[in-house]
Motif scaffolding. Structure first.
Motif, PDB file in Angstrom:
ATOM      1  N   LYS A 193      -7.564  -0.071  -8.201  1.00  6.63           N
ATOM      2  CA  LYS A 193      -7.366   0.776  -9.384  1.00  6.63           C
ATOM      3  C   LYS A 193      -6.042   0.410 -10.022  1.00  6.63           C
ATOM      4  O   LYS A 193      -5.185  -0.201  -9.424  1.00  6.63           O
ATOM      5  CB  LYS A 193      -7.318   2.254  -8.984  1.00  6.63           C
ATOM      6  N   LEU A 194      -5.855   0.883 -11.254  1.00  6.06           N
ATOM      7  CA  LEU A 194      -4.585   0.690 -11.942  1.00  6.06           C
ATOM      8  C   LEU A 194      -3.487   1.517 -11.311  1.00  6.06           C
ATOM      9  O   LEU A 194      -2.390   1.066 -11.098  1.00  6.06           O
ATOM     10  CB  LEU A 194      -4.750   1.075 -13.424  1.00  6.06           C
ATOM     11  N   THR A 195      -3.797   2.779 -11.008  1.00  2.71           N
ATOM     12  CA  THR A 195      -2.764   3.682 -10.534  1.00  2.71           C
ATOM     13  C   THR A 195      -2.406   3.368  -9.090  1.00  2.71           C
ATOM     14  O   THR A 195      -3.235   2.894  -8.311  1.00  2.71           O
ATOM     15  CB  THR A 195      -3.224   5.152 -10.633  1.00  2.71           C
ATOM     16  N   PRO A 196      -1.163   3.643  -8.697  1.00  2.00           N
ATOM     17  CA  PRO A 196      -0.719   3.325  -7.335  1.00  2.00           C
ATOM     18  C   PRO A 196      -1.398   4.141  -6.262  1.00  2.00           C
ATOM     19  O   PRO A 196      -1.233   3.872  -5.096  1.00  2.00           O
ATOM     20  CB  PRO A 196       0.777   3.668  -7.374  1.00  2.00           C
ATOM     21  N   GLU A 197      -2.144   5.146  -6.621  1.00  4.09           N
ATOM     22  CA  GLU A 197      -2.819   5.995  -5.627  1.00  4.09           C
ATOM     23  C   GLU A 197      -4.085   5.349  -5.097  1.00  4.09           C
ATOM     24  O   GLU A 197      -4.829   5.953  -4.352  1.00  4.09           O
ATOM     25  CB  GLU A 197      -3.163   7.358  -6.258  1.00  4.09           C
ATOM     26  N   THR A 226      14.264   2.858  -5.978  1.00  8.89           N
ATOM     27  CA  THR A 226      14.081   3.578  -4.709  1.00  8.89           C
ATOM     28  C   THR A 226      12.920   2.969  -3.917  1.00  8.89           C
ATOM     29  O   THR A 226      12.179   2.125  -4.433  1.00  8.89           O
ATOM     30  CB  THR A 226      13.782   5.060  -4.985  1.00  8.89           C
ATOM     31  N   GLN A 227      12.739   3.431  -2.702  1.00  8.54           N
ATOM     32  CA  GLN A 227      11.601   2.967  -1.904  1.00  8.54           C
ATOM     33  C   GLN A 227      10.289   3.331  -2.578  1.00  8.54           C
ATOM     34  O   GLN A 227       9.341   2.542  -2.582  1.00  8.54           O
ATOM     35  CB  GLN A 227      11.652   3.552  -0.489  1.00  8.54           C
ATOM     36  N   ASP A 228      10.215   4.508  -3.206  1.00  9.99           N
ATOM     37  CA  ASP A 228       8.997   4.916  -3.907  1.00  9.99           C
ATOM     38  C   ASP A 228       8.707   3.986  -5.086  1.00  9.99           C
ATOM     39  O   ASP A 228       7.553   3.646  -5.344  1.00  9.99           O
ATOM     40  CB  ASP A 228       9.110   6.363  -4.390  1.00  9.99           C
ATOM     41  N   ILE A 229       9.747   3.558  -5.796  1.00  8.88           N
ATOM     42  CA  ILE A 229       9.560   2.615  -6.894  1.00  8.88           C
ATOM     43  C   ILE A 229       9.039   1.289  -6.352  1.00  8.88           C
ATOM     44  O   ILE A 229       8.100   0.705  -6.899  1.00  8.88           O
ATOM     45  CB  ILE A 229      10.882   2.386  -7.666  1.00  8.88           C
ATOM     46  N   ILE A 230       9.613   0.803  -5.261  1.00  4.72           N
ATOM     47  CA  ILE A 230       9.156  -0.451  -4.652  1.00  4.72           C
ATOM     48  C   ILE A 230       7.696  -0.324  -4.221  1.00  4.72           C
ATOM     49  O   ILE A 230       6.883  -1.210  -4.469  1.00  4.72           O
ATOM     50  CB  ILE A 230      10.034  -0.831  -3.434  1.00  4.72           C
ATOM     51  N   ASP A 231       7.347   0.802  -3.580  1.00  3.75           N
ATOM     52  CA  ASP A 231       5.999   0.983  -3.032  1.00  3.75           C
ATOM     53  C   ASP A 231       4.944   1.286  -4.088  1.00  3.75           C
ATOM     54  O   ASP A 231       3.822   0.804  -3.998  1.00  3.75           O
ATOM     55  CB  ASP A 231       5.994   2.123  -2.003  1.00  3.75           C
ATOM     56  N   ARG A 232       5.292   2.117  -5.087  1.00  2.00           N
ATOM     57  CA  ARG A 232       4.259   2.628  -5.989  1.00  2.00           C
ATOM     58  C   ARG A 232       4.556   2.440  -7.470  1.00  2.00           C
ATOM     59  O   ARG A 232       3.678   2.603  -8.300  1.00  2.00           O
ATOM     60  CB  ARG A 232       4.046   4.116  -5.724  1.00  2.00           C
TER      61      ARG A 232
END
Length: 164
Positions: free
Chosen positions: A159-163, A58-64
């Motif tokens: 950071k490691l996390t996508p946030e 999904t777009q969320d997977i691509i982005d984050r």
């Protein structure tokens, strides 16, 4: 002996650590995996290209999140793409991956930049890791996440996390 690079360590151990760590927690793992037979190769100049639909991307997977692609090799094992096969010290074949919303593509090329032989049917395994799984892993394994975060910082990531 060459030193191990932080990016290599992250690419190798992060997906495995997340998958194993999330199995024992209260939260159900959200990691999706499917195996595909790739046989729809199209020549594109000096390479072969095959695109395969996969709705889990999904777009969320691509982005984050993350999309990991593995190709089954002659031994039966799966090796992570990008992957280079050396038939001699002066000649190689490389398989690369591209990801788009709803699909992934494999690009097959030779080092002499001439169209290689038709790749034939290839078996690929695709693993899709949502950002929420990575975040849950980081919360459940703060000491490990700290080391990955330090490696990411060394590579210019916040950071490691996508946030981040």
């Amino acid at each position: 002996m060459k030193p191990i690079r932080p990016l290599f360590v992250c690419a190798l151990f992060l997906p495995l650590s997340m998958a194993l760590s999330s199995c024992g927690g209260d939260e159900e793992p959200q990691i999706e995996s499917s195996t595909f037979l790739i046989d729809n190769w199209q020549s594109a100049g000096n390479l072969w290209y095959a695109e395969t639909s996969y709705s889990a991307i999904t777009q969320d997977i691509i982005d984050r999140g993350a999309v990991l692609v593995y190709l089954q090799v002659s031994t039966g094992a799966y090796n992570q793409v990008p992957l280079t096969f050396y038939s001699s010290s002066a000649y190689s074949t490389t398989v690369e991956v591209s990801t788009n919303v709803g699909a992934f593509g494999l690009l097959w090329s030779d080092s002499d930049l001439i169209l290689p032989e038709y790749p034939g049917t290839q078996r690929a395994k695709v693993v899709v890791i949502p950002a929420s799984s990575m975040e849950a892993w980081a919360q459940q394994n703060p000491e490990d996440a700290k080391h990955f975060t330090e490696a990411a910082k060394a590579l210019g990531q916040k950071k490691l996390t996508p946030e981040a």
